[in-house]
Design a protein around this motif. Structure first.
Motif, PDB file in Angstrom:
ATOM      1  N   ASP A   1     -29.876  27.965 -35.733  1.00 19.11           N
ATOM      2  CA  ASP A   1     -30.777  27.958 -34.582  1.00 19.11           C
ATOM      3  C   ASP A   1     -30.103  28.555 -33.360  1.00 19.11           C
ATOM      4  O   ASP A   1     -30.734  29.248 -32.567  1.00 19.11           O
ATOM      5  N   LEU A   2     -28.816  28.300 -33.220  1.00 15.73           N
ATOM      6  CA  LEU A   2     -28.066  28.859 -32.102  1.00 15.73           C
ATOM      7  C   LEU A   2     -28.012  30.379 -32.206  1.00 15.73           C
ATOM      8  O   LEU A   2     -28.139  31.087 -31.203  1.00 15.73           O
ATOM      9  N   GLY A   3     -27.862  30.899 -33.419  1.00 12.31           N
ATOM     10  CA  GLY A   3     -27.880  32.342 -33.631  1.00 12.31           C
ATOM     11  C   GLY A   3     -29.214  32.950 -33.251  1.00 12.31           C
ATOM     12  O   GLY A   3     -29.277  34.005 -32.611  1.00 12.31           O
ATOM     13  N   HIS A   4     -30.297  32.269 -33.623  1.00 12.85           N
ATOM     14  CA  HIS A   4     -31.632  32.758 -33.264  1.00 12.85           C
ATOM     15  C   HIS A   4     -31.828  32.708 -31.748  1.00 12.85           C
ATOM     16  O   HIS A   4     -32.364  33.658 -31.157  1.00 12.85           O
ATOM     17  N   LEU A   5     -31.412  31.625 -31.104  1.00 11.02           N
ATOM     18  CA  LEU A   5     -31.521  31.522 -29.653  1.00 11.02           C
ATOM     19  C   LEU A   5     -30.728  32.617 -28.960  1.00 11.02           C
ATOM     20  O   LEU A   5     -31.175  33.183 -27.955  1.00 11.02           O
ATOM     21  N   PHE A   6     -29.546  32.944 -29.502  1.00 12.21           N
ATOM     22  CA  PHE A   6     -28.741  34.008 -28.914  1.00 12.21           C
ATOM     23  C   PHE A   6     -29.471  35.341 -29.002  1.00 12.21           C
ATOM     24  O   PHE A   6     -29.490  36.109 -28.038  1.00 12.21           O
ATOM     25  N   GLU A   7     -30.095  35.623 -30.147  1.00 11.83           N
ATOM     26  CA  GLU A   7     -30.830  36.881 -30.304  1.00 11.83           C
ATOM     27  C   GLU A   7     -31.990  36.973 -29.313  1.00 11.83           C
ATOM     28  O   GLU A   7     -32.204  38.011 -28.691  1.00 11.83           O
ATOM     29  N   VAL A   8     -32.727  35.865 -29.155  1.00 13.64           N
ATOM     30  CA  VAL A   8     -33.842  35.841 -28.209  1.00 13.64           C
ATOM     31  C   VAL A   8     -33.328  36.025 -26.788  1.00 13.64           C
ATOM     32  O   VAL A   8     -33.873  36.815 -26.006  1.00 13.64           O
ATOM     33  N   TYR A   9     -32.257  35.324 -26.461  1.00 10.46           N
ATOM     34  CA  TYR A   9     -31.666  35.437 -25.118  1.00 10.46           C
ATOM     35  C   TYR A   9     -31.157  36.854 -24.869  1.00 10.46           C
ATOM     36  O   TYR A   9     -31.377  37.419 -23.798  1.00 10.46           O
ATOM     37  N   GLN A  10     -30.500  37.437 -25.844  1.00  6.98           N
ATOM     38  CA  GLN A  10     -29.958  38.788 -25.697  1.00  6.98           C
ATOM     39  C   GLN A  10     -31.073  39.808 -25.495  1.00  6.98           C
ATOM     40  O   GLN A  10     -30.972  40.696 -24.646  1.00  6.98           O
ATOM     41  N   GLN A  11     -32.157  39.667 -26.252  1.00  3.58           N
ATOM     42  CA  GLN A  11     -33.293  40.570 -26.090  1.00  3.58           C
ATOM     43  C   GLN A  11     -33.907  40.400 -24.703  1.00  3.58           C
ATOM     44  O   GLN A  11     -34.256  41.376 -24.040  1.00  3.58           O
ATOM     45  N   PHE A  12     -34.015  39.171 -24.251  1.00  4.95           N
ATOM     46  CA  PHE A  12     -34.548  38.895 -22.917  1.00  4.95           C
ATOM     47  C   PHE A  12     -33.681  39.553 -21.845  1.00  4.95           C
ATOM     48  O   PHE A  12     -34.177  40.243 -20.964  1.00  4.95           O
ATOM     49  N   VAL A  13     -32.374  39.356 -21.931  1.00 13.08           N
ATOM     50  CA  VAL A  13     -31.456  39.928 -20.942  1.00 13.08           C
ATOM     51  C   VAL A  13     -31.500  41.459 -20.987  1.00 13.08           C
ATOM     52  O   VAL A  13     -31.547  42.111 -19.937  1.00 13.08           O
ATOM     53  N   ASP A  14     -31.513  42.031 -22.175  1.00 11.18           N
ATOM     54  CA  ASP A  14     -31.556  43.490 -22.303  1.00 11.18           C
ATOM     55  C   ASP A  14     -32.800  44.071 -21.647  1.00 11.18           C
ATOM     56  O   ASP A  14     -32.750  45.124 -21.017  1.00 11.18           O
ATOM     57  N   ASN A  15     -33.935  43.389 -21.796  1.00  9.56           N
ATOM     58  CA  ASN A  15     -35.186  43.914 -21.256  1.00  9.56           C
ATOM     59  C   ASN A  15     -35.364  43.591 -19.778  1.00  9.56           C
ATOM     60  O   ASN A  15     -35.903  44.408 -19.040  1.00  9.56           O
ATOM     61  N   VAL A  16     -34.939  42.442 -19.349  1.00  3.58           N
ATOM     62  CA  VAL A  16     -35.107  42.068 -17.946  1.00  3.58           C
ATOM     63  C   VAL A  16     -34.213  42.898 -17.042  1.00  3.58           C
ATOM     64  O   VAL A  16     -34.617  43.326 -15.965  1.00  3.58           O
ATOM     65  N   PHE A  17     -33.001  43.141 -17.469  1.00  2.79           N
ATOM     66  CA  PHE A  17     -32.048  43.843 -16.630  1.00  2.79           C
ATOM     67  C   PHE A  17     -31.944  45.336 -16.944  1.00  2.79           C
ATOM     68  O   PHE A  17     -30.955  45.967 -16.638  1.00  2.79           O
ATOM     69  N   SER A  18     -32.989  45.904 -17.546  1.00  2.00           N
ATOM     70  CA  SER A  18     -32.955  47.345 -17.780  1.00  2.00           C
ATOM     71  C   SER A  18     -33.546  48.048 -16.563  1.00  2.00           C
ATOM     72  O   SER A  18     -34.454  47.537 -15.911  1.00  2.00           O
TER      73      SER A  18
END
Length: 135
Positions: free
Chosen positions: A76-93
């Motif tokens: 679950d932590l791995g999945h949360l990291f992927e979701v968080y990483q995608q969020f950060v990549d898109n928000v801060f682009s």
């Protein structure tokens, strides 16, 4: 947030607990456990690792387990990291239409991109809410 507002005072109370002397003394042993678990996992795999990505995961894992006090299963932590990483990549682009940018992905997908971002954010929030604080 104006100084003295209820939101400012609430944030001050939260930060004063997180950075209190007692809390700061409790972090090193918890951080050491997270690092030991991570090193054990890394050494159990004979193939090379992506140091940058693994350092990001380690930092995320420490924030979730040490600062927030959540105990989340590794998958679950791995999945949360992927979701968080995608969020950060898109928000801060940057809002520049370049190949492989978060901006291009959202602009070419139209509303589907916004829905995917909202879905990712809700998944992250749901994952954090479903966990119980560590004892």
């Amino acid at each position: 947030m104006p100084i003295g507002s209820p939101t400012c005072l609430s944030a001050f109370q939260v930060f004063s607990k997180i950075f209190s002397h007692e809390a700061l003394e409790s972090y090193p042993p918890k951080i050491q456990l997270v690092i030991q678990d991570t090193l054990r996992a890394w050494s159990s795999h004979p193939e090379a690792i992506n140091v940058y990505q693994e350092a990001q995961k380690l930092t995320f894992r420490m924030a979730i387990r040490v600062l927030l006090g959540f105990s989340i299963p590794e998958e679950d932590l791995g999945h949360l990291f992927e979701v968080y990483q995608q969020f950060v990549d898109n928000v801060f682009s940057l809002p520049v239409d370049l190949p492989f940018s978060g901006y291009r992905r959202v602009s070419t997908q139209g509303l589907g991109g916004e829905e995917a971002l909202l879905k990712s954010m809700m998944g992250l929030e749901k994952g954090l809410r479903s966990t119980q604080p560590q004892q």
